[in-house]
Design a protein around this motif. Sequence first.
Motif, PDB file in Angstrom:
ATOM      1  N   THR A   1      50.346  47.659  30.273  1.00 58.19           N
ATOM      2  CA  THR A   1      51.460  47.222  29.439  1.00 58.19           C
ATOM      3  C   THR A   1      51.278  47.610  27.980  1.00 58.19           C
ATOM      4  OG1 THR A   1      51.777  45.356  30.955  1.00 58.19           O
ATOM      5  CG2 THR A   1      52.895  45.242  28.827  1.00 58.19           C
ATOM      6  N   VAL A   2      50.090  47.435  27.439  1.00 56.30           N
ATOM      7  CA  VAL A   2      49.861  47.740  26.031  1.00 56.30           C
ATOM      8  C   VAL A   2      50.011  49.240  25.765  1.00 56.30           C
ATOM      9  CG1 VAL A   2      47.356  48.047  26.202  1.00 56.30           C
ATOM     10  CG2 VAL A   2      48.361  47.226  24.073  1.00 56.30           C
TER      11      VAL A   2
ATOM     12  N   VAL B   1      50.889  40.001  29.517  1.00 49.52           N
ATOM     13  CA  VAL B   1      50.374  40.317  28.189  1.00 49.52           C
ATOM     14  C   VAL B   1      51.463  40.875  27.276  1.00 49.52           C
ATOM     15  CG1 VAL B   1      49.688  42.717  28.636  1.00 49.52           C
ATOM     16  CG2 VAL B   1      48.345  41.317  27.053  1.00 49.52           C
TER      17      VAL B   1
ATOM     18  N   GLN C   1      43.168  53.429  30.650  1.00 49.35           N
ATOM     19  CA  GLN C   1      44.630  53.373  30.647  1.00 49.35           C
ATOM     20  C   GLN C   1      45.123  53.478  32.084  1.00 49.35           C
ATOM     21  OE1 GLN C   1      46.377  57.118  30.070  1.00 49.35           O
ATOM     22  NE2 GLN C   1      47.901  56.213  31.451  1.00 49.35           N
TER      23      GLN C   1
ATOM     24  N   ILE D   1      37.518  51.206  28.165  1.00 44.06           N
ATOM     25  CA  ILE D   1      38.949  50.898  28.228  1.00 44.06           C
ATOM     26  C   ILE D   1      39.622  51.991  29.046  1.00 44.06           C
ATOM     27  CG2 ILE D   1      41.080  50.585  26.914  1.00 44.06           C
ATOM     28  CD1 ILE D   1      39.250  49.891  24.471  1.00 44.06           C
TER      29      ILE D   1
ATOM     30  N   SER E   1      40.295  40.316  24.441  1.00 42.53           N
ATOM     31  CA  SER E   1      40.308  40.251  25.905  1.00 42.53           C
ATOM     32  C   SER E   1      39.242  41.155  26.504  1.00 42.53           C
ATOM     33  CB  SER E   1      41.688  40.605  26.457  1.00 42.53           C
ATOM     34  OG  SER E   1      42.013  41.962  26.231  1.00 42.53           O
TER      35      SER E   1
ATOM     36  N   PHE F   1      44.841  41.959  30.131  1.00 44.62           N
ATOM     37  CA  PHE F   1      43.960  42.560  29.139  1.00 44.62           C
ATOM     38  C   PHE F   1      44.725  43.572  28.296  1.00 44.62           C
ATOM     39  CE2 PHE F   1      41.365  41.336  32.789  1.00 44.62           C
ATOM     40  CZ  PHE F   1      40.465  40.470  32.170  1.00 44.62           C
ATOM     41  N   GLY F   2      44.689  43.394  26.976  1.00 41.33           N
ATOM     42  CA  GLY F   2      45.406  44.309  26.107  1.00 41.33           C
ATOM     43  C   GLY F   2      44.984  44.186  24.663  1.00 41.33           C
TER      44      GLY F   2
ATOM     45  N   ILE G   1      37.833  47.188  30.761  1.00 42.79           N
ATOM     46  CA  ILE G   1      39.165  46.678  31.094  1.00 42.79           C
ATOM     47  C   ILE G   1      40.105  47.835  31.411  1.00 42.79           C
ATOM     48  CG2 ILE G   1      38.978  44.506  29.839  1.00 42.79           C
ATOM     49  CD1 ILE G   1      40.491  45.806  27.505  1.00 42.79           C
ATOM     50  N   HIS G   2      41.151  47.507  32.149  1.00 31.91           N
ATOM     51  CA  HIS G   2      42.160  48.453  32.650  1.00 31.91           C
ATOM     52  C   HIS G   2      43.501  47.944  32.147  1.00 31.91           C
ATOM     53  CE1 HIS G   2      44.825  49.733  36.128  1.00 31.91           C
ATOM     54  NE2 HIS G   2      44.173  50.874  35.936  1.00 31.91           N
ATOM     55  N   CYS G   3      44.189  48.728  31.319  1.00 34.73           N
ATOM     56  CA  CYS G   3      45.377  48.248  30.614  1.00 34.73           C
ATOM     57  C   CYS G   3      46.579  49.148  30.891  1.00 34.73           C
ATOM     58  CB  CYS G   3      45.135  48.229  29.105  1.00 34.73           C
ATOM     59  SG  CYS G   3      43.635  47.397  28.574  1.00 34.73           S
TER      60      CYS G   3
ATOM     61  N   SER H   1      41.504  43.860  35.160  1.00 33.23           N
ATOM     62  CA  SER H   1      42.876  44.354  35.054  1.00 33.23           C
ATOM     63  C   SER H   1      43.839  43.188  35.228  1.00 33.23           C
ATOM     64  CB  SER H   1      43.141  45.410  36.136  1.00 33.23           C
ATOM     65  OG  SER H   1      44.448  45.923  36.055  1.00 33.23           O
TER      66      SER H   1
END
Length: 336
Positions: free
Chosen positions: A200-201, A304, A21, A19, A184, A179-180, A196-198, A176
């Motif tokens: 908004t979360v 998301v 950020q 994961i 996902s 995904f959050g 995954i690259h998040c 990306s």
Amino acid sequence: MSQPVHTRLTKVLGCDYPIIQAGMGGPGRSELCAAVSSAGAFGCIGMVKEKPELIRSEIEAVRGRTDRPFGVNLVPSVTDPVLLEEELEVCFSERVKVIVFFWDVRPDLVARARAAGCKVLYQVGSVADAIAAERAAADAIICQGVEAGGHVRGKVTSMVLLPQVVDAVSVPVVGSGGFGSGASLVAALALGAEGIHCGTVFLATDECYAHDYHKQRVIDAASEDAIYNDVFAIGWPPQSPVRTIENSVTKQYENDLLGHGPDDFPLEVIARDGDDAVYRFSTHSPLRGMSGEMEPLALYAGQVCGQIKQVRPAGDVVRDMVNDARHALARLRSLE
């Protein structure tokens, strides 16, 4: 904390969970980066067009909070060449282990970063750019779909683009856009990604450097409120799409959301970030400590956002995503 979840991506980055950020420009500062990395994921500081003194102090601040690995996010194509050289020199002299580049693929910069001992992740929005990044020797590809927040390079959804990029390159691919959650993450892995690259979360977290107004708008927003546009144009090349939460600016241009450039708008000061002026129609988002009008600024968020209901500690976000991913995998196994 749950047991590590290893993929080729975690081996490249040295983290426990696949994961990442997102740097997110201004909102991704040292406090958030360190919290994410300390929780076992991979934090980034977003240093787009920032002064070298700030980059150095933010790197030192992360290292003062955690000994876990982290990265620095830069966007070469929107940065003055002299400033870009200064940014790179700080990263190299501080022996940053990972640099995340975005927008146009620059093979020369990948070569320089790798020669300085950095791993390079390249965020792209097309199969062609993914291939170009791999040919430039990027260590991993971040594949951005059109549902992503912030500046958007992708033009199709992650569900469609991600497996095509996976098929086109041999290095690890990171999903990306959209995904959050733990589910996902499992979906991305099923599509062939290795993480995954998040953004908004992690924007809706205690440690994020975003203004509280921005965080609240993310919490209140439905997915349909995340608008694809390029009316926040001052500060980037012409016709550089973003995804932001609907506000008075997007409503004003609701029938003319695309096709704009920085010279199409007046330089009207509506806020201040310390001594720096912040303009209406600029790419600046509301940051902690800003004064002035927050509502008309670029309220970056991906689709998301409709899943995000509260501001939480970043470490809790990481832990919940990992636990939810394990539960999602258990549900799938029960179907066998």
